[in-house]
Design a protein around this motif. Structure first.
Motif, mmCIF file in Angstrom:
data_model
loop_
_atom_site.group_PDB
_atom_site.id
_atom_site.type_symbol
_atom_site.label_atom_id
_atom_site.label_comp_id
_atom_site.label_asym_id
_atom_site.label_seq_id
_atom_site.Cartn_x
_atom_site.Cartn_y
_atom_site.Cartn_z
ATOM 1 N N HIS A 1 -0.567 -3.613 -4.957
ATOM 2 C CA HIS A 1 -1.663 -3.911 -4.036
ATOM 3 C C HIS A 1 -1.943 -5.407 -3.971
ATOM 4 O O HIS A 1 -1.796 -6.123 -4.969
ATOM 5 N N LEU B 1 -2.498 -3.608 3.723
ATOM 6 C CA LEU B 1 -3.671 -3.621 2.838
ATOM 7 C C LEU B 1 -4.412 -4.913 3.150
ATOM 8 O O LEU B 1 -4.128 -5.950 2.556
ATOM 9 N N PHE C 1 -8.596 -4.537 -7.150
ATOM 10 C CA PHE C 1 -7.831 -5.448 -6.311
ATOM 11 C C PHE C 1 -7.978 -6.910 -6.731
ATOM 12 O O PHE C 1 -8.173 -7.794 -5.896
ATOM 13 N N MET D 1 -8.466 1.935 0.283
ATOM 14 C CA MET D 1 -9.503 0.996 -0.140
ATOM 15 C C MET D 1 -10.903 1.583 -0.020
ATOM 16 O O MET D 1 -11.786 1.266 -0.825
ATOM 17 N N SER E 1 0.849 -1.186 0.000
ATOM 18 C CA SER E 1 0.000 0.000 0.000
ATOM 19 C C SER E 1 0.886 1.237 0.000
ATOM 20 O O SER E 1 2.089 1.166 0.291
ATOM 21 N N VAL F 1 -13.614 -3.310 -5.439
ATOM 22 C CA VAL F 1 -12.664 -4.421 -5.318
ATOM 23 C C VAL F 1 -12.489 -5.130 -6.653
ATOM 24 O O VAL F 1 -11.365 -5.480 -7.039
ATOM 25 N N MET G 1 -10.776 -6.631 2.136
ATOM 26 C CA MET G 1 -10.989 -6.783 0.703
ATOM 27 C C MET G 1 -12.040 -7.863 0.413
ATOM 28 O O MET G 1 -12.929 -7.711 -0.436
#
Length: 380
Positions: free
Chosen positions: A171, A289, A361, A314, A150, A357, A294
């Motif tokens: 990430h 992170l 991510f 986030m 992060s 997300v 997440m």
């Protein structure tokens, strides 16, 4: 690259948290590329080693007589000379220290370190932090490249003395589809809530964390107790284990919410647990992170989180979740009660969190970025 590149990841592996899950996901992506051979070295016969063997991934466990067994150095030197990796990729203070020293001695061409969290918050006891800091400082220059999970971790590395041009932010990523709402997970919701004796009308709060001071679970329980006094339909599920478990169970009893707080211990069925819950909480004092947050966002759960570390990258306050200050049980209670009473806001936060997300991510993006870094090192 004309021949396959050997990469060895080194990690303690005594626990199974975000760093261990990160390695499993990363290897899965690297192995799709036929240019690389991967292997993992751990210092414990833990769950990570077991999971790697189940998947058919090469793993070596180096036995040790204690947390700082100096024989690890000579064992790593022998292993690196035997395996001849082009890159060793380290994770965690002990793995960093012994692998950097061993890698230099064995003549490994490239050493990479992923930093998953902020060091000072991982070692709350001053003596332990000083030792960890010394181990990192002593071998800091041995790593050619640092991966920060992060921007917050990147800034901490710069403050620690790592040159900016030695840091790459990549990430964390997850398989978002594993957490997406659907009929199968709806059945899991009913099954688990029945198993735990949670009435259908109850509003279930969930956190997944190691039970250590930096995770702020004490603040979570105190905040839950305040909220429960105003809404008896609330229940709290704490998933994870650690040295603070007994003191946290005592705190729940002191706050007279032990019947409403369930300590579930370590579990791996996170998609089902998320499906069973209505709201996700992260009350950490510091984070890199967090994969658990997440995962909750991918499950389209509304989230409340402390405004620290990588969580600021986030969550957008009031859009993908609600922020609260760290160490503020009262603010947590107010945010819980607000969401409990505002179903449209719950749905809005959950939907936009899921979209965020899936866009930013993914495990595929994490893997591609890491492979790009490897290629840049190999090709010069």
């Amino acid at each position: 690259m004309d021949q396959r590149v050997k990469i060895i990841h080194i990690i303690g592996g005594g626990e199974f948290g975000g760093a261990e899950q990160h390695i499993l996901s990363l290897l899965e992506q690297i192995e799709k590329n036929q240019s690389y051979d991967t292997e993992v070295v751990t210092f414990y016969e833990g769950l990570l080693a077991k999971r790697l063997r189940e998947r058919g991934d090469p793993v070596t466990v180096l036995p040790q007589s204690g947390r700082f067994d100096l024989k690890l150095y000579s064992r790593l030197v022998r292993l690196f000379r035997q395996k001849k990796p082009s890159i060793i990729h380290t994770h965690g203070v002990r793995a960093n220290f012994f692998s950097r020293l061993g890698g230099k001695k064995a003549g490994v061409p490239h050493i990479v370190t992923t930093v998953h969290s902020i060091l000072k918050h991982d070692y709350p006891k001053p003596a332990e932090y000083l030792v960890a800091k010394w181990m990192e400082k002593l071998t800091l220059s041995f790593s050619e490249r640092y991966i920060a999970v992060s921007d917050a971790v990147k800034e901490d590395l710069i403050h620690f003395g790592v040159p900016l041009d030695h840091i790459t932010v990549i990430h964390n990523g997850i398989h978002t589809e594993s957490y997406a709402p659907g009929p199968a997970l709806s059945q899991e919701r009913e099954r688990l809530r029945h198993e735990w004796g949670i009435p259908p009308e109850s509003f279930l709060l969930l956190t997944v964390a190691r039970l250590v001071p930096v995770k702020g679970i004490e603040d979570l329980i105190e905040g839950f107790a305040i909220a429960f006094a105003n809404d008896p339909s609330l229940r709290l599920l704490i998933v994870g284990d650690g040295p603070e478990r007994k003191s946290l169970e005592r705190l729940a009893m002191e706050k007279k919410v032990s019947d409403q707080v369930l300590f579930a211990g370590f579990r791996q069925d996170i998609p089902a647990l998320l499906a069973a819950s209505d709201l996700y909480l992260n009350t950490s004092l510091s984070e890199g992170l967090p994969l658990s947050l997440m995962e909750a966002m991918a499950a389209e759960k509304p989230v409340i989180a402390t405004q620290v570390g990588g969580m600021k990258e986030m969550i957008r306050h009031e859009e993908t979740g609600l922020f609260i200050p760290p160490k503020s049980p009262q603010a947590l209670a107010e945010a819980i009660l607000r969401l409990r009473r505002d179903e449209p806001l719950q749905k809005k936060l959950g939907k936009t969190a899921g979209e965020t997300v899936r866009k930013r991510f993914s495990v595929e993006a994490m893997g591609q970025a890491t492979l790009h870094l490897y290629r840049s090192l190999i090709e010069g």
